[in-house]
Motif scaffolding. Sequence first.
Motif, short mmCIF file in Angstrom:
data_model
loop_
_atom_site.label_atom_id
_atom_site.label_comp_id
_atom_site.label_asym_id
_atom_site.label_seq_id
_atom_site.Cartn_x
_atom_site.Cartn_y
_atom_site.Cartn_z
N ASP A 171 71.85 -4.84 0.29
CA ASP A 171 70.87 -5.36 1.25
C ASP A 171 71.08 -4.76 2.64
O ASP A 171 70.10 -4.52 3.38
N LEU A 172 72.34 -4.52 3.01
CA LEU A 172 72.64 -4.00 4.35
C LEU A 172 72.69 -2.47 4.40
O LEU A 172 72.89 -1.90 5.47
N GLY A 173 72.52 -1.83 3.25
CA GLY A 173 72.54 -0.38 3.21
C GLY A 173 73.92 0.22 3.38
O GLY A 173 74.07 1.32 3.91
N VAL A 174 74.94 -0.48 2.92
CA VAL A 174 76.32 0.00 3.04
C VAL A 174 76.75 0.64 1.73
O VAL A 174 76.57 0.06 0.65
N ALA A 197 78.50 -2.47 8.29
CA ALA A 197 77.07 -2.49 8.60
C ALA A 197 76.80 -2.44 10.10
O ALA A 197 75.68 -2.11 10.52
N GLU A 198 77.80 -2.77 10.91
CA GLU A 198 77.59 -2.79 12.36
C GLU A 198 77.47 -1.39 12.96
O GLU A 198 76.95 -1.20 14.05
N GLY A 199 77.99 -0.40 12.23
CA GLY A 199 77.92 0.97 12.72
C GLY A 199 77.42 1.89 11.63
O GLY A 199 77.16 1.45 10.51
N PRO A 200 77.28 3.19 11.92
CA PRO A 200 76.83 4.14 10.90
C PRO A 200 77.80 4.18 9.74
O PRO A 200 79.01 4.16 9.94
N VAL A 201 77.29 4.18 8.53
CA VAL A 201 78.11 4.25 7.33
C VAL A 201 77.86 5.58 6.64
O VAL A 201 76.73 5.97 6.43
N THR A 202 78.91 6.29 6.32
CA THR A 202 78.77 7.59 5.67
C THR A 202 79.35 7.53 4.27
O THR A 202 80.29 6.80 4.01
#
Length: 450
Positions: A171-174, A197-202
């Motif tokens: 849901d959070l795109g992590v 999820a609070e920052g960019p996830v790679t």
Amino acid sequence: MPEYKQFPLADTAEGLTEADILTWHVKPGDEVTVNQIVVEVETAKAAVELPIPWAGVVTELLVEPGQTVEVGTPILTIDVDPGGSAPATSGNNGSAAAEPAAEEEMKPLVGYGAKAVATKRRARKEPEGAQPVPSAPAPVSAPPAPAPEPEPVRGGQVPLAKPPVRKLAKDLGVDLRALAGSAEGGVITREDVRRAAEGPVTSAASSQPAEPAGYDPGTRERRVPIKGVRKMTAQAMVQSKFTAPHVTEFLTVDVTPMMELRERLKANRAFAGVKLTPLAFAAKAVCMAAKRTPDVNAVWDEENREIVYKDYVHLGIAAATPRGLVVPKLHDADAMSLTELAGALEQLTATARAGKTTPAEMLNGTFTISNIGVFGIDTGTPIINPGESAILALGTIRDTPWVVDGEVVVRKVMQLSLSFDHRVVDGQQGSEFLSDVGALLGDPAMAITF
């Protein structure tokens, strides 16, 4: 020499044909013991942990989390003779001649017994510097065809996370493959996902921010495969709605006496430590009313052209969970006291929300309650669960102006809605049942007259 066996996806004794792989609890190179839990799968009814019937060393995971697999398909390869002590013989799947007796003892285990199903899998990349894992022979004589490479995963392993955590990450795109779990054993927690999820996830393969699974930035739409609980729920609701002729009746009830009794019972030592909710009162009322109107607890048997009356109440409780809507059952709820019902309901809902409801707890319901009031909803027209003839929806309890003895006063009021199968339940029987439930909730002292 090594002796390989392939562990098939289990038939969990609920008539299902497929399941989704949720979480692996082992990785290549791990030693396992008999009955050790190796994988968690999601069927159309519940999340189920599967034990393995052999001891040995895991050599290969044949499917990735998220894949849908048919029952009987091999999902894991294990070397049951890593020390090479057993002589090799030309048996099925390379099994040693000494194994059949031991295997016979394992047959009662969930997941025993592969069927001849071809396995389509992708080769797994090994982490840099790791020793290559030997591939096991296929369960059929033909060699497996080469397959495309899988997407890389962190460290060559499957991310360890429970189903609710996986859903939160989706849901959070992590990307779970990019995270290191903070819990014991490297398990990824909700907090790990929220921090990510609070920052960019790679991901391991890209430095670009991860998009939610199925998201198309061009159309700004997200597509999610229909499977698992959502697939089962949709099929069941369509079948019910277009098979059973639904009738819904409504009743508004002053439940002030019930709420006052609830407060008094909290001080009673018999209810010490028990979470006594309006749902428990409703469950007791339904069981009592069903004895007076057995039609609502019967079922239409189309195949045998019979109406089957049940001399017991297996009460289903609709529960919203991270996996979707599930309806676990309280078997023989009619034999429980109010205290027992309250305790059983608390345990049932906690187990459902944790995604640990077993398949056996989802079967053979005779009547269902849907407590939509917990969402602040007043009323609705619930759809009957297949295999049952009625369902009761409980609305929220509100402070409402109400006429008592000719005067308008503020009372605790709720709405009830009963949907029933008009093939089994006539309007009279449905009305009598709903009236009885309302009478018991409006004045619990009426119970002594039943």
